[in-house]
Scaffold this motif. Structure first.
Motif, mmCIF file in Angstrom:
data_model
loop_
_atom_site.group_PDB
_atom_site.id
_atom_site.type_symbol
_atom_site.label_atom_id
_atom_site.label_comp_id
_atom_site.label_asym_id
_atom_site.label_seq_id
_atom_site.Cartn_x
_atom_site.Cartn_y
_atom_site.Cartn_z
ATOM 1 N N ARG A 157 40.016 33.834 43.881
ATOM 2 C CA ARG A 157 41.259 33.352 43.269
ATOM 3 C C ARG A 157 40.990 32.406 42.110
ATOM 4 N NH1 ARG A 157 44.190 28.847 43.513
ATOM 5 N NH2 ARG A 157 43.055 27.962 45.287
ATOM 6 N N ASP A 158 39.935 31.595 42.237
ATOM 7 C CA ASP A 158 39.680 30.608 41.192
ATOM 8 C C ASP A 158 38.218 30.193 41.234
ATOM 9 O OD1 ASP A 158 40.344 29.016 39.057
ATOM 10 O OD2 ASP A 158 41.187 27.389 40.251
ATOM 11 N N ILE A 159 37.718 29.737 40.092
ATOM 12 C CA ILE A 159 36.367 29.190 40.005
ATOM 13 C C ILE A 159 36.417 27.983 39.085
ATOM 14 C CG2 ILE A 159 35.769 30.888 38.212
ATOM 15 C CD1 ILE A 159 32.861 30.681 39.239
ATOM 16 N N VAL A 160 35.911 26.856 39.583
ATOM 17 C CA VAL A 160 35.950 25.619 38.801
ATOM 18 C C VAL A 160 34.597 24.935 38.873
ATOM 19 C CG1 VAL A 160 38.424 25.268 39.134
ATOM 20 C CG2 VAL A 160 36.812 24.264 40.749
ATOM 21 N N PHE A 194 31.982 42.647 39.953
ATOM 22 C CA PHE A 194 32.996 42.606 38.905
ATOM 23 C C PHE A 194 33.671 43.969 38.867
ATOM 24 C CE2 PHE A 194 29.978 39.303 37.859
ATOM 25 C CZ PHE A 194 30.805 38.245 37.509
ATOM 26 N N THR A 195 34.991 43.957 39.076
ATOM 27 C CA THR A 195 35.726 45.196 39.266
ATOM 28 C C THR A 195 37.101 45.065 38.622
ATOM 29 O OG1 THR A 195 36.498 46.745 40.982
ATOM 30 C CG2 THR A 195 36.656 44.405 41.490
ATOM 31 N N ALA A 196 37.857 46.168 38.613
ATOM 32 C CA ALA A 196 39.206 46.156 38.048
ATOM 33 C C ALA A 196 40.060 47.210 38.741
ATOM 34 C CB ALA A 196 39.168 46.422 36.540
ATOM 35 N N GLN A 197 41.316 46.882 38.954
ATOM 36 C CA GLN A 197 42.233 47.827 39.595
ATOM 37 C C GLN A 197 42.506 49.036 38.709
ATOM 38 O OE1 GLN A 197 45.555 45.269 40.390
ATOM 39 N NE2 GLN A 197 44.392 44.020 41.848
ATOM 40 N N GLY A 198 42.321 48.912 37.415
ATOM 41 C CA GLY A 198 42.541 50.024 36.504
ATOM 42 C C GLY A 198 41.307 50.836 36.209
ATOM 43 N N CYS A 199 40.208 50.552 36.868
ATOM 44 C CA CYS A 199 38.932 51.241 36.639
ATOM 45 C C CYS A 199 38.715 52.271 37.733
ATOM 46 C CB CYS A 199 37.801 50.207 36.628
ATOM 47 S SG CYS A 199 36.151 50.852 36.934
ATOM 48 N N PHE A 241 37.235 35.030 34.868
ATOM 49 C CA PHE A 241 36.335 35.938 35.567
ATOM 50 C C PHE A 241 35.632 36.868 34.577
ATOM 51 C CE2 PHE A 241 39.585 35.691 39.273
ATOM 52 C CZ PHE A 241 39.220 34.375 39.499
ATOM 53 N N SER A 242 36.380 37.335 33.584
ATOM 54 C CA SER A 242 35.758 38.156 32.542
ATOM 55 C C SER A 242 34.738 37.339 31.766
ATOM 56 C CB SER A 242 36.828 38.710 31.595
ATOM 57 O OG SER A 242 37.764 39.511 32.295
#
Length: 251
Positions: A206-209, A49-54, A98-99
């Motif tokens: 991209r997606d999780i269902v 779990f990551t973020a481009q702003g982190c 995702f969050s």
């Protein structure tokens, strides 16, 4: 299309050394099959779990990418989370789902809060931050854990997947389809902690269902449509404690 059971780029085993810090925070019978990350046995699922702003996430992303060509037997998936967007940069890969997945792990693993970068291994244990030796040790331990995974088989048509029989955990289990883009993607970040940097990610989800419930009996599920160049990971996951019971990949 060809498929593999339990192998994608992303083994975080040999040579994976994470140096950045966190921003926030028994064996069974001999007949039970053991897992080995370097073989074709049941895989170990590593979710980042990551973020481009982190700021601290950049190194974690890089380590996962460097490990992508290492040992097979580890399924690595990168989820962008959206709670860093308040710093001024909207993560181009993040989704609220995702969050929410990370928050579900927080509850199951009895954490006080969520953090990035965070690695969750097989839904059973987590490492907050980016500590390479601890991460490697956790994956090796998980690979050596003995399991009875349900068999997962993709139909040749590519639109359905079969899940075999197995032991149903307390609280039940569900089958998830995680669609991702194999390989690296680069995003130029113009605001936030990583302003001016080209942030790289690998195996971005991209997606999780949810495909439906798994009741311990053989079942067949419809797969979601994929875009060209995407792959799908099918997970059988306990609803209550979020343990991943089985996993397979179709490219």
């Amino acid at each position: 299309m060809r498929y593999r059971i339990g192998i994608i780029a992303g083994a975080v085993l040999a040579g994976a050394v994470l140096s950045a810090g966190s921003i926030a925070q028994p064996a069974g019978p001999a007949t039970r099959p053991a897992r080995h990350a370097a073989t074709a046995g049941p895989p170990v699922v590593v979710e980042l779990f990551t973020a481009q702003g982190c700021g601290a996430c950049v190194e974690a992303n890089a380590v996962v990418e460097r490990a992508a060509a290492a040992e097979p037997g580890v399924i690595a998936l990168t989820y962008g989370v959206d709670y860093w967007d308040y710093l001024g940069w909207t993560d181009t890969f993040a989704k609220p789902a995702f969050s929410q997945r990370q928050r579900a792990y927080r509850a199951a693993l009895r954490q006080r809060g969520v953090s990035t970068p965070q690695v969750v291994i097989d839904g059973r244990r987590q490492l907050s931050g980016a500590r390479g030796p601890e991460l490697k040790a956790a994956i090796v331990q998980e690979a050596g854990r003995q399991v009875w995974p349900p068999e997962i088989e993709f139909r040749e048509s590519g639109d359905r997947v079969g899940v075999g029989s197995g032991r149903l955990p307390a609280g039940g289990a569900e089958v998830l389809a995680v669609t991702y883009k194999p390989g690296a993607q680069v995003v130029e970040v113009s605001r936030g902690e990583n302003r001016g940097q080209a942030v790289r990610h690998v195996n971005v989800v991209r997606d999780i269902v949810s495909l439906g419930e798994w009741r311990g009996r053989p079942s067949l599920f419809d797969l979601p449509e994929r875009q060209e160049g995407e792959a799908v990971v099918v997970l059988v996951q306990a609803k209550a404690d979020r343990r991943i019971l089985g996993a397979a990949v179709r490219e």
